[in-house]
Design a protein around this motif. Structure first.
Motif, PDB file in Angstrom:
ATOM      1  N   TYR A   1      80.731  63.019  43.557  1.00 30.85           N
ATOM      2  CA  TYR A   1      79.889  61.861  43.549  1.00 30.85           C
ATOM      3  C   TYR A   1      79.061  61.529  42.876  1.00 30.85           C
ATOM      4  O   TYR A   1      79.135  63.131  42.119  1.00 30.85           O
ATOM      5  CB  TYR A   1      79.800  62.182  45.014  1.00 30.85           C
ATOM      6  N   ALA A   2      78.216  60.904  42.923  1.00 31.01           N
ATOM      7  CA  ALA A   2      76.852  60.734  41.314  1.00 31.01           C
ATOM      8  C   ALA A   2      77.875  61.239  40.660  1.00 31.01           C
ATOM      9  O   ALA A   2      78.711  61.079  39.972  1.00 31.01           O
ATOM     10  CB  ALA A   2      75.718  61.924  42.078  1.00 31.01           C
ATOM     11  N   ALA A   3      76.541  62.029  40.165  1.00 32.62           N
ATOM     12  CA  ALA A   3      76.871  62.780  38.500  1.00 32.62           C
ATOM     13  C   ALA A   3      78.191  64.259  38.342  1.00 32.62           C
ATOM     14  O   ALA A   3      77.872  64.811  37.518  1.00 32.62           O
ATOM     15  CB  ALA A   3      75.941  62.757  37.238  1.00 32.62           C
ATOM     16  N   TYR A   4      77.832  65.120  39.763  1.00 29.73           N
ATOM     17  CA  TYR A   4      78.627  66.183  40.035  1.00 29.73           C
ATOM     18  C   TYR A   4      79.909  66.140  39.087  1.00 29.73           C
ATOM     19  O   TYR A   4      79.786  67.102  38.345  1.00 29.73           O
ATOM     20  CB  TYR A   4      78.646  66.116  40.797  1.00 29.73           C
ATOM     21  N   SER A   5      80.391  65.180  38.212  1.00 35.22           N
ATOM     22  CA  SER A   5      82.026  64.824  37.863  1.00 35.22           C
ATOM     23  C   SER A   5      81.713  65.852  36.690  1.00 35.22           C
ATOM     24  O   SER A   5      82.518  66.218  36.039  1.00 35.22           O
ATOM     25  CB  SER A   5      82.540  63.893  38.042  1.00 35.22           C
ATOM     26  N   GLU A   6      80.380  64.781  35.988  1.00 39.37           N
ATOM     27  CA  GLU A   6      80.588  64.959  34.919  1.00 39.37           C
ATOM     28  C   GLU A   6      79.137  66.274  34.599  1.00 39.37           C
ATOM     29  O   GLU A   6      79.109  66.489  33.108  1.00 39.37           O
ATOM     30  CB  GLU A   6      79.648  64.687  34.228  1.00 39.37           C
ATOM     31  N   LEU A   7      78.765  66.903  35.262  1.00 41.55           N
ATOM     32  CA  LEU A   7      77.362  68.502  35.068  1.00 41.55           C
ATOM     33  C   LEU A   7      78.931  69.586  35.317  1.00 41.55           C
ATOM     34  O   LEU A   7      79.813  69.774  36.707  1.00 41.55           O
ATOM     35  CB  LEU A   7      76.898  68.044  35.673  1.00 41.55           C
ATOM     36  N   GLN A   8      78.727  70.763  34.635  1.00 45.02           N
ATOM     37  CA  GLN A   8      79.647  71.993  34.761  1.00 45.02           C
ATOM     38  C   GLN A   8      79.166  72.688  36.298  1.00 45.02           C
ATOM     39  O   GLN A   8      78.034  73.046  36.259  1.00 45.02           O
ATOM     40  CB  GLN A   8      80.100  72.575  33.903  1.00 45.02           C
ATOM     41  N   PHE A   9      79.883  72.798  36.819  1.00 42.46           N
ATOM     42  CA  PHE A   9      79.781  74.076  37.914  1.00 42.46           C
ATOM     43  C   PHE A   9      80.571  74.611  38.918  1.00 42.46           C
ATOM     44  O   PHE A   9      81.568  73.924  39.274  1.00 42.46           O
ATOM     45  CB  PHE A   9      78.300  73.789  39.129  1.00 42.46           C
ATOM     46  N   GLN A  10      80.377  76.313  38.867  1.00 47.42           N
ATOM     47  CA  GLN A  10      81.074  77.086  40.093  1.00 47.42           C
ATOM     48  C   GLN A  10      80.737  77.031  41.070  1.00 47.42           C
ATOM     49  O   GLN A  10      79.869  77.632  41.153  1.00 47.42           O
ATOM     50  CB  GLN A  10      81.991  77.738  39.656  1.00 47.42           C
ATOM     51  N   PRO A  11      81.586  77.145  42.468  1.00 43.21           N
ATOM     52  CA  PRO A  11      80.925  77.016  43.368  1.00 43.21           C
ATOM     53  C   PRO A  11      80.778  78.468  43.986  1.00 43.21           C
ATOM     54  O   PRO A  11      81.903  79.483  43.534  1.00 43.21           O
ATOM     55  CB  PRO A  11      82.239  76.736  44.339  1.00 43.21           C
ATOM     56  N   VAL A  12      79.376  78.934  44.286  1.00 41.49           N
ATOM     57  CA  VAL A  12      79.076  80.306  45.139  1.00 41.49           C
ATOM     58  C   VAL A  12      79.862  80.665  46.366  1.00 41.49           C
ATOM     59  O   VAL A  12      80.032  80.303  47.136  1.00 41.49           O
ATOM     60  CB  VAL A  12      77.594  80.159  44.728  1.00 41.49           C
ATOM     61  N   THR A  13      80.517  82.225  45.772  1.00 42.96           N
ATOM     62  CA  THR A  13      81.319  82.045  47.332  1.00 42.96           C
ATOM     63  C   THR A  13      81.015  84.041  47.244  1.00 42.96           C
ATOM     64  O   THR A  13      80.605  84.626  45.967  1.00 42.96           O
ATOM     65  CB  THR A  13      82.885  82.309  47.208  1.00 42.96           C
ATOM     66  N   PHE A  14      81.093  84.198  48.011  1.00 36.36           N
ATOM     67  CA  PHE A  14      80.421  85.948  48.684  1.00 36.36           C
ATOM     68  C   PHE A  14      82.336  86.804  49.554  1.00 36.36           C
ATOM     69  O   PHE A  14      82.601  85.249  50.549  1.00 36.36           O
ATOM     70  CB  PHE A  14      79.711  86.607  49.085  1.00 36.36           C
ATOM     71  N   PRO A  15      82.471  87.079  49.533  1.00 36.12           N
ATOM     72  CA  PRO A  15      83.796  87.526  50.067  1.00 36.12           C
ATOM     73  C   PRO A  15      83.556  87.848  51.960  1.00 36.12           C
ATOM     74  O   PRO A  15      84.354  88.162  52.491  1.00 36.12           O
ATOM     75  CB  PRO A  15      84.433  88.801  49.231  1.00 36.12           C
ATOM     76  N   ASP A  16      81.966  88.832  52.034  1.00 38.13           N
ATOM     77  CA  ASP A  16      82.342  89.466  53.739  1.00 38.13           C
ATOM     78  C   ASP A  16      82.650  88.380  54.272  1.00 38.13           C
ATOM     79  O   ASP A  16      82.475  89.714  55.314  1.00 38.13           O
ATOM     80  CB  ASP A  16      81.237  90.464  53.505  1.00 38.13           C
TER      81      ASP A  16
END
Lengths: 160, 359
Positions: free
Chosen positions: B232-247
């Protein structure tokens, strides 16, 4: 002004209660404590115990469920005490004026001494509001304590 | 459960800033059961949303929650725009990203400070909030208010960020980043902090999905789900990866938020870099008719707005589903078995926002 009153002015202890606020004013009250505004330089401390507090900061329009909690906290505070309604919705209901569960302001439940406007009220405004309240607190006579009749209290007051 | 000690935790409690009550049954120091008692902040905003004009509602929904206020406004605007078939100008999309991410930064810094305070790390709380003030200054400079910034409107945004302001943000954010980096290293690398957070309140990835957890609570269990990926908004044109932690413990959830601060700073800078010229808001006529849904990522997780219009100026129905509400089952599943001293820390680790939850 006796010693206790002087000490109270130098170090007003603050109790904060969220009576249905959107958290906007609450985080601004917390901001007052942090280094940029630092109200501890005026001796003000945020306490969790109503029996230790001189100033009650209330945010939010008050709803039917926390009305009892608010009245309870107010009654547990010892005299003299002041109440500061922080934010537009604590003062008048504000944007929540037509919400079915809102009473529309702190003064519908307990007496309010200072109204702090703003949505959300800025830390500077909150500090100003507390200082205005303290001026009022300085003029308040000490109410009779439990165990002392009011005639005795008046005599003590006259001697001061 | 006759031998259990019952402790009411809240609604007015020194360590918990939010008016929620948890009724906790204890056996010795261990929690047997935790039951929430809600309603202390219920105002009836969904109903009030039907009484107001649909354009006035933008200001009402911002007050659902003061901490992620502009994100509520964005979600509501997206839903109404989709019901009306409005096309938002490109510049407004990018400006929305800038403000949403600045809001996320301040919300996450607030959380990191409160968590530090919950286990008595007072100076860390003060440090995080000191840095947060600089983000608040940026919000105040661009929007005119600190917390509730009222930038979104139906069809676009109400304010512009001019070249001067954009330059200030570009200069200020790297400095803020440096300071936050120093603090995050201190917080996440500290032995005592690890002892208080690692292994406390563990939710496995599958359990988190089953219980419907969202946002950092879910990503802290290793599930890469972020509504911003929906674009949504302009997020489709900006590069990013969700931050995850496993524990899946309190430490992981904290780390997710800490690293999302840096990610949000990158997004703000990227959005300012690619800011297109153009209109701020689309002009529109008419009123919303029909139902529409918008899903956005608030700092605490997925936020859903549904609006049903009937062609009049009032909405037929406005429905809000907020992230904390979705995270409470996950919280209640991990509290039994905890030590009582860990209850405030584990409760804070979902970053509860009760004013959202009860509306």
């Amino acid at each position: 002004m006796n010693l206790i009153q002087k000490a109270r002015m130098k170090s007003p202890w603050i109790l904060h209660f969220n009576a249905g606020s959107c958290n906007g004013c609450d985080i601004e009250i917390l901001s007052c404590l942090t280094p940029v505004y630092d109200i501890e330089r005026f001796g003000a401390v945020n306490v969790g115990n109503p029996k230790h507090a001189d100033v009650l900061l209330v945010t939010g329009p008050v709803n039917r469920r926390n009305e009892r909690v608010l009245r309870n906290l107010y009654e547990q505070m010892l005299d003299p005490k002041i109440v500061v309604a922080v934010g537009t919705c604590a003062s008048s209901g504000g944007v929540f004026h037509n919400c079915y569960n809102c009473l529309g302001g702190v003064d519908k439940v307990i007496p309010v001494d200072v109204y702090v406007p703003g949505c959300a009220a800025k830390p500077e405004t909150i500090i100003e509001g507390v200082i205005l309240g303290l001026e009022k607190l300085a003029k308040m006579p000490a109410k009779p304590r439990p165990g002392r009749t009011s005639a005795e209290a008046e005599k003590v007051e006259a001697e001061r | 459960m006759s031998d259990a000690t019952n402790v009411p935790f809240g609604p007015q409690h020194p360590v918990l800033p939010e008016p929620i009550q948890l009724r906790i049954s204890l056996e010795d120091e261990n929690v047997l059961q935790a039951l929430p008692a809600l309603g202390y902040v219920h105002r009836g905003i969904e109903k009030a949303g039907e009484l107001n004009d649909f354009q006035q509602n933008v200001f009402l929904v911002e007050r659902v929650c003061g901490i992620c206020s502009s994100i509520h406004a964005l979600a509501y605007c997206l839903a109404v725009e989709s019901a009306m078939g409005l096309e938002v100008p490109k510049r407004a999309d990018y400006l929305r990203v800038v403000w949403m991410e600045l809001h996320r930064i301040h919300s996450h810094l607030l959380y990191l400070g409160l968590l530090a305070e919950a286990f008595g790390f007072e100076s860390m709380f003060m440090e995080f909030w000191r840095i947060r003030e600089r983000v608040m200054d940026l919000l105040e400079m661009t929007a005119g208010n600190r917390v509730i910034i009222s930038v979104c409107t139906i069809g676009g945004v109400r304010r512009d960020i001019d070249a001067e302001q954009a330059r200030t943000i570009r200069e200020e954010l790297p400095k803020v980043r440096e300071e936050v980096q120093r603090l995050v290293d201190a917080l996440l690398g500290d032995y005592t902090v690890k002892r208080r957070t690692a292994g406390k309140g563990v939710i496995s990835g599958q359990a988190a999905l089953d219980l419907g957890a969202v946002g950092p609570t879910l990503r802290g269990s290793g599930v890469a789900q972020d509504m911003r990926m929906a674009g949504y908004a302009a997020y489709s044109e900006l590069q990013f990866q969700p931050v995850t932690f496993p524990d899946g413990d309190t430490y992981s959830r904290t780390a997710v938020r800490a690293y999302e601060v840096f990610q949000s700073m990158d997004l703000v800078l990227a959005a300012l870099e690619n800011l297109p010229e153009g209109e701020l808001a689309a002009k529109f006529k008419g009123r919303p008719d029909g139902a529409a849904l918008a899903r956005v990522e608030a700092p605490r997780g997925e936020l859903i707005y549904m609006v049903v219009g009937n062609g009049t100026k009032n909405l037929e129905r406005m429905r809000v589903r907020v992230p904390t509400y979705a995270n409470i089952p996950a919280l209640l599943s991990v509290l039994p078995g905890c030590e009582f001293a860990d209850v405030p820390v584990v409760t804070l680790s979902i970053d509860p926002c009760i004013s959202c939850t009860e509306r």
